[in-house]
Motif scaffolding. Structure first.
Motif, PDB file in Angstrom:
ATOM      1  N   GLY A 846       0.828  -1.236   0.091  1.00 16.43           N
ATOM      2  CA  GLY A 846      -0.183   0.002   0.002  1.00 16.43           C
ATOM      3  C   GLY A 846       0.825   1.180   0.006  1.00 16.43           C
ATOM      4  N   VAL A 847       2.276   1.163  -0.152  1.00 11.61           N
ATOM      5  CA  VAL A 847       2.918   2.311  -0.251  1.00 11.61           C
ATOM      6  C   VAL A 847       2.572   3.268  -1.578  1.00 11.61           C
ATOM      7  N   ARG A 848       2.466   4.458  -1.544  1.00 10.57           N
ATOM      8  CA  ARG A 848       2.224   5.356  -2.525  1.00 10.57           C
ATOM      9  C   ARG A 848       3.090   5.985  -3.093  1.00 10.57           C
ATOM     10  N   GLU A 849       4.412   5.920  -2.767  1.00 15.41           N
ATOM     11  CA  GLU A 849       5.608   6.603  -3.452  1.00 15.41           C
ATOM     12  C   GLU A 849       6.716   5.981  -3.024  1.00 15.41           C
ATOM     13  N   VAL A 850       7.573   5.700  -4.005  1.00 14.79           N
ATOM     14  CA  VAL A 850       8.795   4.804  -3.823  1.00 14.79           C
ATOM     15  C   VAL A 850       9.914   5.926  -4.597  1.00 14.79           C
ATOM     16  N   PHE A 851      10.935   6.207  -3.804  1.00 14.50           N
ATOM     17  CA  PHE A 851      11.927   7.044  -4.238  1.00 14.50           C
ATOM     18  C   PHE A 851      13.451   6.588  -3.757  1.00 14.50           C
ATOM     19  N   ALA A 852      14.310   7.122  -4.468  1.00 11.81           N
ATOM     20  CA  ALA A 852      15.822   6.837  -3.888  1.00 11.81           C
ATOM     21  C   ALA A 852      16.897   7.945  -4.506  1.00 11.81           C
ATOM     22  N   ASN A 858      25.869   7.865 -11.582  1.00 12.88           N
ATOM     23  CA  ASN A 858      25.306   6.451 -11.719  1.00 12.88           C
ATOM     24  C   ASN A 858      24.306   6.382 -12.787  1.00 12.88           C
ATOM     25  N   HIS A 859      24.738   6.324 -13.976  1.00 10.59           N
ATOM     26  CA  HIS A 859      24.149   6.691 -15.258  1.00 10.59           C
ATOM     27  C   HIS A 859      23.067   5.306 -15.515  1.00 10.59           C
ATOM     28  N   ALA A 860      23.908   4.017 -15.269  1.00 13.14           N
ATOM     29  CA  ALA A 860      23.153   3.096 -15.366  1.00 13.14           C
ATOM     30  C   ALA A 860      21.928   2.911 -14.493  1.00 13.14           C
ATOM     31  N   MET A 861      21.868   3.514 -13.215  1.00 17.70           N
ATOM     32  CA  MET A 861      20.582   3.452 -12.391  1.00 17.70           C
ATOM     33  C   MET A 861      19.632   4.415 -12.916  1.00 17.70           C
ATOM     34  N   ARG A 862      20.260   5.462 -13.384  1.00 16.39           N
ATOM     35  CA  ARG A 862      19.321   6.493 -13.666  1.00 16.39           C
ATOM     36  C   ARG A 862      18.383   6.251 -15.139  1.00 16.39           C
ATOM     37  N   LYS A 863      19.239   5.506 -15.806  1.00 12.69           N
ATOM     38  CA  LYS A 863      18.622   4.943 -16.961  1.00 12.69           C
ATOM     39  C   LYS A 863      17.459   4.050 -16.755  1.00 12.69           C
ATOM     40  N   MET A 864      17.933   2.948 -15.825  1.00 11.47           N
ATOM     41  CA  MET A 864      16.931   1.746 -15.511  1.00 11.47           C
ATOM     42  C   MET A 864      15.571   2.723 -14.692  1.00 11.47           C
ATOM     43  N   ALA A 865      15.985   3.581 -14.014  1.00  8.17           N
ATOM     44  CA  ALA A 865      14.499   4.294 -13.034  1.00  8.17           C
ATOM     45  C   ALA A 865      13.860   4.978 -14.274  1.00  8.17           C
ATOM     46  N   GLU A 866      14.322   5.683 -15.285  1.00 12.30           N
ATOM     47  CA  GLU A 866      13.619   6.255 -16.146  1.00 12.30           C
ATOM     48  C   GLU A 866      12.787   5.203 -17.082  1.00 12.30           C
ATOM     49  N   GLU A 867      13.332   4.142 -17.197  1.00  4.64           N
ATOM     50  CA  GLU A 867      12.660   3.146 -18.148  1.00  4.64           C
ATOM     51  C   GLU A 867      11.330   2.513 -17.293  1.00  4.64           C
ATOM     52  N   ASP A 876      21.063  21.537  -8.295  1.00  8.44           N
ATOM     53  CA  ASP A 876      22.294  22.160  -8.785  1.00  8.44           C
ATOM     54  C   ASP A 876      23.631  22.290  -8.127  1.00  8.44           C
ATOM     55  N   ASP A 877      23.389  22.027  -6.791  1.00 12.32           N
ATOM     56  CA  ASP A 877      24.485  22.067  -5.732  1.00 12.32           C
ATOM     57  C   ASP A 877      24.734  20.647  -5.099  1.00 12.32           C
ATOM     58  N   ALA A 878      24.074  19.642  -5.624  1.00  8.07           N
ATOM     59  CA  ALA A 878      24.371  18.479  -4.836  1.00  8.07           C
ATOM     60  C   ALA A 878      24.901  17.431  -5.961  1.00  8.07           C
ATOM     61  N   GLU A 879      25.415  16.387  -5.356  1.00 11.28           N
ATOM     62  CA  GLU A 879      26.008  14.986  -5.908  1.00 11.28           C
ATOM     63  C   GLU A 879      25.178  14.068  -6.435  1.00 11.28           C
ATOM     64  N   THR A 880      23.898  14.349  -6.072  1.00  6.40           N
ATOM     65  CA  THR A 880      22.798  13.278  -6.013  1.00  6.40           C
ATOM     66  C   THR A 880      21.638  13.900  -6.771  1.00  6.40           C
ATOM     67  N   VAL A 881      20.721  12.928  -7.505  1.00  6.52           N
ATOM     68  CA  VAL A 881      19.451  13.102  -8.053  1.00  6.52           C
ATOM     69  C   VAL A 881      18.409  12.342  -7.171  1.00  6.52           C
ATOM     70  N   THR A 882      17.385  12.782  -7.153  1.00 11.84           N
ATOM     71  CA  THR A 882      16.227  11.894  -6.328  1.00 11.84           C
ATOM     72  C   THR A 882      15.329  11.543  -7.794  1.00 11.84           C
ATOM     73  N   VAL A 883      15.038  10.175  -7.431  1.00 15.04           N
ATOM     74  CA  VAL A 883      14.212   9.488  -8.381  1.00 15.04           C
ATOM     75  C   VAL A 883      12.874   9.198  -7.810  1.00 15.04           C
ATOM     76  N   SER A 884      11.701   9.479  -8.445  1.00 12.91           N
ATOM     77  CA  SER A 884      10.542   8.850  -7.374  1.00 12.91           C
ATOM     78  C   SER A 884       9.474   8.440  -8.561  1.00 12.91           C
ATOM     79  N   LEU A 885       8.525   7.593  -7.950  1.00  9.57           N
ATOM     80  CA  LEU A 885       7.559   6.913  -8.573  1.00  9.57           C
ATOM     81  C   LEU A 885       6.368   6.821  -7.854  1.00  9.57           C
ATOM     82  N   THR A 886       5.286   7.475  -8.242  1.00  7.47           N
ATOM     83  CA  THR A 886       3.941   7.336  -7.698  1.00  7.47           C
ATOM     84  C   THR A 886       3.329   6.107  -7.877  1.00  7.47           C
ATOM     85  N   LEU A 887       2.615   5.045  -7.116  1.00  6.97           N
ATOM     86  CA  LEU A 887       2.245   3.926  -7.377  1.00  6.97           C
ATOM     87  C   LEU A 887       0.757   3.929  -7.289  1.00  6.97           C
TER      88      LEU A 887
END
Length: 887
Positions: A846-852, A858-867, A876-887
């Motif tokens: 019943g989770v509504r949102e998954v993120f990381a 980490n281009h491979a992980m970013r590409k898989m998340a996009e798929e 702009d000032d961070a070494e990370t990006v946040t990916v999220s998916l609403t379920l």
């Protein structure tokens, strides 16, 4: 809901007091005084339909008149007005309320309970959190909040105190004032209609102002949430609990020995121990333990060295230690030699170390220096008694200056009233725990030992047991269904033995017969001497009715005993249905111990397990321990070692030790039975014989629940075996997929070692070279209720090829994922398949949102998340990006 909107309770931007008053001595007046005088920097708004001002501040006649929506509301109005007020506040945007008012069903009154439900119904559409009703209020000194009618406001500190009792809260505040103890939070939960202990543990576990959490518990509501939160909090900081009420009245109706012996307090004790919490017996002890643990001192055992300038006081301390089953440490020969060199000839030459009454500070320092690397020593207790020939402050300074990184953890006790004040202050400044009496100091040492033991149990890696356990669940279920089909609840002894045999618990060979003559023939076939037991669906305790005869030497004796048994039972219980006899050979194991294993159900914690000394006098002996399933071998062994009889099980004189591995496995198998067979309500194995050759159940009794009656859920979610499956990647490679287990620690570390440094950095955001036990245990010992990690293994191998993890917040609204595939197995499509499975599981939860959070590189992980449909948020000032998916 757990921690959602709890920030509005302790970090509000504004506060409204509904029911404020100017009438001296009223609750509304005290609340207003406390709110206005505690230093809160935001606006405080009062509501009273009859006042123009409260304490010289403008008052409002209704919630509707408030010029802004308060984050937090304090409600002290008549009970019938509260649901409407909560609805109004929720509509305005208020996120939390503390309901001081009583009259909401205390004592089981239906009208009050309906009002309480109406309050919750009014709050629910707005996700508004409720503390209370019928509570003292809350205090958050670091934020200048005293939203209570307590008689004083404590200073800010590092202890959080959460209590169900307002009276206990005020008593603790008064106690702490005289000792200059501050708090990060004081929370009176009252009736716990919404916010409960689990919610507060989740919140305080992450609070940077809180170093230790103290609980006064009368009852637990949502036990699974409580234990999940407690286990998480205990890994981060000490949690100390005192539990009121030790009644075992709830066990009176139990049919089994286990149910009768359990007792609610013993079950609470097992739950606290399982969660890694430290339980104490009194409020004074609660704060002593919290003060000790908050200094940061930690020990790793129970061996203590006592250093004192007074021999008699040292003996008292040693007596107190022995009373708690602690041990005086044996000093190494080099340490004894060093002590001989620096101490007067008359020193005690043993532990306790009496360095004589005239000991100056220099002698304390030299003795401490000599105790460097003194052998198997877990802690030091340094005692100073007042004398006219030595400077006490000089001794204290010497102790402080002498303590270095090589010393064992040290506690101090400067006896007296006025004279040691400066010394105690010096110790406090250097975070060295200090106590007024030797008994207090010894109790503090034992708290440290108990806390260490609970943390060890919480983090220990159990051995794998799959190969040592053979279980036929279907066989056991068939027996139970046959009994249920006959309309019975109590299994006969042969039926109970078959269920145990299905779970690989050794039982005595037996033959079921119907007549005395058949009993004699069965005894001849099985072997003599024989045991004869009545079989009756109506008789639970056979021996009490004369339904057991032992050591029958011949077939004729068995036949006669059976005839006499029938006559005796028909006289004592004429209504009982007699279904025949159970004939067994007498088991000759003269050195075996009689033990008891059992299953029962607690009204709060659900299924429980019991182990202890058995036999016909089991209730009189009272040597037993309660545990919560599921058990692994380490937890089972800890249960065994917690009993008095365990000292005998290790062997003594000419009596060899029992096969402890077999005994441990019997408990583990019983735990598995609990998880598999929800129809079993109660079970006794009494006696279970245990000796050097293993274990054997001589007698068993099983009670099943009526058809259609649901079992209470287990307090700790067991390993979800139903999630095991085989998956196939897009490339056609097959893997076994299952939830991670604690015993996977070594395999997980091996996987990380076989992965490149870059892959490890991309997963953990750091270059990790050493994967120690603490690191690996946090990854493998998960709470299946809030977390899940799936491991992928080759069909015929035990090595881990990949892991995907999901960690939900306590509300289970959002969950963070993490994934890693072993470097030499990347590119096979395994990562994509693992992500699909974990997203499916998140939907099932019943989770509504998954993120990381993912490293930009980490281009491979970013590409898989996009798929997979994730959206990416970059900073702009961070070494990370946040990916999220609403379920």
């Amino acid at each position: 809901m757990s921690i959602r909107n709890l920030d509005a309770l302790f970090h509000p931007s504004s506060i409204a007091l509904i029911g404020a008053s100017n009438r001296p001595g009223s609750v509304g007046a005290v609340l207003a005084q406390n709110l206005y005088s505690s230093g809160f920097e935001g606006p405080i708004l009062t509501v009273n339909p009859h006042e123009r001002a409260i304490r010289s501040s403008l008052n409002y006649h209704s919630v509707a008149e408030l010029p802004l929506a308060p984050d937090l509301a304090i409600i002290a109005t008549p009970p019938k007005s509260v649901p409407g007020l909560v609805h109004e506040l929720g509509e305005r945007g208020c996120r939390a309320a503390v309901v001081i008012t009583a009259g909401f069903g205390e004592g089981g009154h239906a009208e009050g309970q309906a009002l309480e439900q109406a309050v919750l119904d009014a709050a629910r559409p707005y996700l508004m959190r409720i503390i209370g009703p019928n509570c003292l209020g809350i205090l958050a000194p670091h934020r200048g909040i005293n939203a209570s009618f307590a008689h004083l406001t404590p200073p800010p500190g590092e202890l959080a105190f959460v209590t169900q009792s307002g009276a206990v809260a005020t008593a603790i505040l008064d106690w702490a004032k005289t000792r200059d103890i501050g708090f990060s939070h004081v929370v009176s939960l009252g009736a716990m209609s919404d916010v409960d202990f689990g919610d507060m543990l989740d919140y305080l576990a992450l609070d940077p102002k809180t170093r230790a959490i103290l609980l006064y518990v009368e009852a637990i509501t949502d036990v699974r949430k409580f234990l999940s939160a407690a286990r998480t909090a205990s890994r981060n900081k000490p949690v100390v609990v005192v539990k009121a009420g030790r009644s075992a009245a709830g066990a009176k109706a139990a049919l089994s020995h286990t149910g009768a012996l359990a007792g609610s307090d013993a079950v609470y004790d097992a739950a606290f121990r399982r969660a890694g919490m430290l339980r104490v017996d009194s409020l004074d002890e609660l704060f002593q333990a919290a003060g000790t643990l908050a200094t940061g001192i930690r020990i790793q055992g129970d061996r203590l060295v006592i250093l004192t300038n007074g021999g008699g006081i040292g003996v008292l301390a040693a007596d107190a230690l022995e009373g708690l089953n602690g041990q005086l440490a044996e000093l190494s020969e080099p340490a004894m030699a060093r002590l001989d060199e620096v101490l007067p000839q008359a020193w005690s030459r043993g532990n306790p170390l009496d360095i004589l009454g005239d000991a100056p500070g220099e002698r304390y320092a030299k003795a401490l220096e000599a105790l460097h690397d003194a052998g198997d020593v877990n802690a030091l207790l340094v005692i100073n008694c007042p004398t006219a020939v030595a400077d006490r402050m000089e001794a204290a300074r010497a102790v402080v200056e002498s303590l270095g990184p090589r010393h064992p953890p040290t506690l101090t006790c400067w006896l007296g009233d006025a004279s040691p004040t400066a010394a105690r202050r010096l110790f406090a400044e250097h975070r060295i725990p200090t106590y007024e009496t030797p008994e207090q100091a010894i109790r503090a040492f034992w708290h440290l030992h108990q806390y260490w033991r609970s943390q060890q149990a919480l983090m220990a890696t159990p051995p794998a047991i799959t190969e040592r356990v053979s279980i036929d669940r279907a066989r056991a279920e068939a027996v139970i269904e046959a009994v249920r089909a006959e309309g019975r609840r109590v299994l006969t002894e042969p039926e109970a033995a078959e269920v145990l045999a299905a779970y690989d618990i050794p039982t005595v060979p037996a033959r079921r017969v119907e007549t005395p003559e058949e009993a004699g023939e069965a005894a001849r076939a099985l072997g003599l001497p024989a045991a004869l037991k009545i079989v009756s669906r109506d008789i639970s305790h056979k021996s009490d009715m004369g339904g057991v005869q032992l050591n029958l030497a011949s077939p004729e004796a068995v036949t006669q005993a059976a005839e006499d048994m029938l006559a005796a039972i028909r006289d004592k219980a004429p209504e009982a249905r007699l279904d025949g006899f159970n004939v067994q050979p007498m088991i000759r194991r003269p050195g075996a111990h009689e033990l008891i294993l059992g299953i029962a159900e607690d009204p709060v914690f659900g299924p429980i397990l019991m182990f202890g000394q058995g036999g016909t006098a089991v209730e009189v002996i009272g040597d037993r321990v309660i545990g919560l399933p599921p058990l692994n071998p380490l937890l089972a062994r800890d249960m065994i070692e917690s009993t008095r009889v365990s000292r005998l099980l290790h062997g003594y004189r000419d009596r060899p030790a029992v096969d402890l591995e077999a005994l441990t496995l019997a408990l583990v198998k019983l735990s598995q039975l609990v998880g598999d067979l929800a129809s079993v309500a109660e079970l006794d194995i009494n006696p279970l014989l245990a000796d050097a050759d293993g274990v054997m159940a001589l007698d068993a009794r099983i009670v099943i629940r009526p058809a259609g009656e649901a079992r209470p859920p287990m307090a700790i979610r067991p390993y979800p075996q139903q999630l095991e499956e085989t998956i196939e990647t897009r490339g056609g490679t097959r893997y076994r997929l299952r939830p991670i287990r604690p015993e996977d620690e070594a395999a997980l570390v091996e996987m990380l070692r076989h992965s490149s440094a870059d892959d490890v950095r991309l997963r953990f955001f750091a270059a990790i070279r050493r994967f120690d036990h603490a690191f690996a245990a946090r990854l493998t010992q998960i709470d299946y209720d809030r977390e899940m990690a799936f491991v992928a293994l080759p069909p015929d191998g035990a090595e881990i090829a990949g892991v995907v993890r999901l960690s939900a917040d306590p509300d289970k609204e959002r969950a963070e994922f993490a994934i890693m595939v072993r470097s030499d197995m990347k590119g096979t499509g395994l990562g994509y398949r693992l992500m699909q499975r974990v997203l499916d599981y998140a939907r099932e939860m019943g989770v509504r949102e998954v993120f990381a959070d993912i490293l930009r590189v980490n281009h491979a992980m970013r590409k898989m998340a996009e798929e997979l449909g994730f959206t990416t948020e970059a900073r702009d000032d961070a070494e990370t990006v946040t990916v999220s998916l609403t379920l």
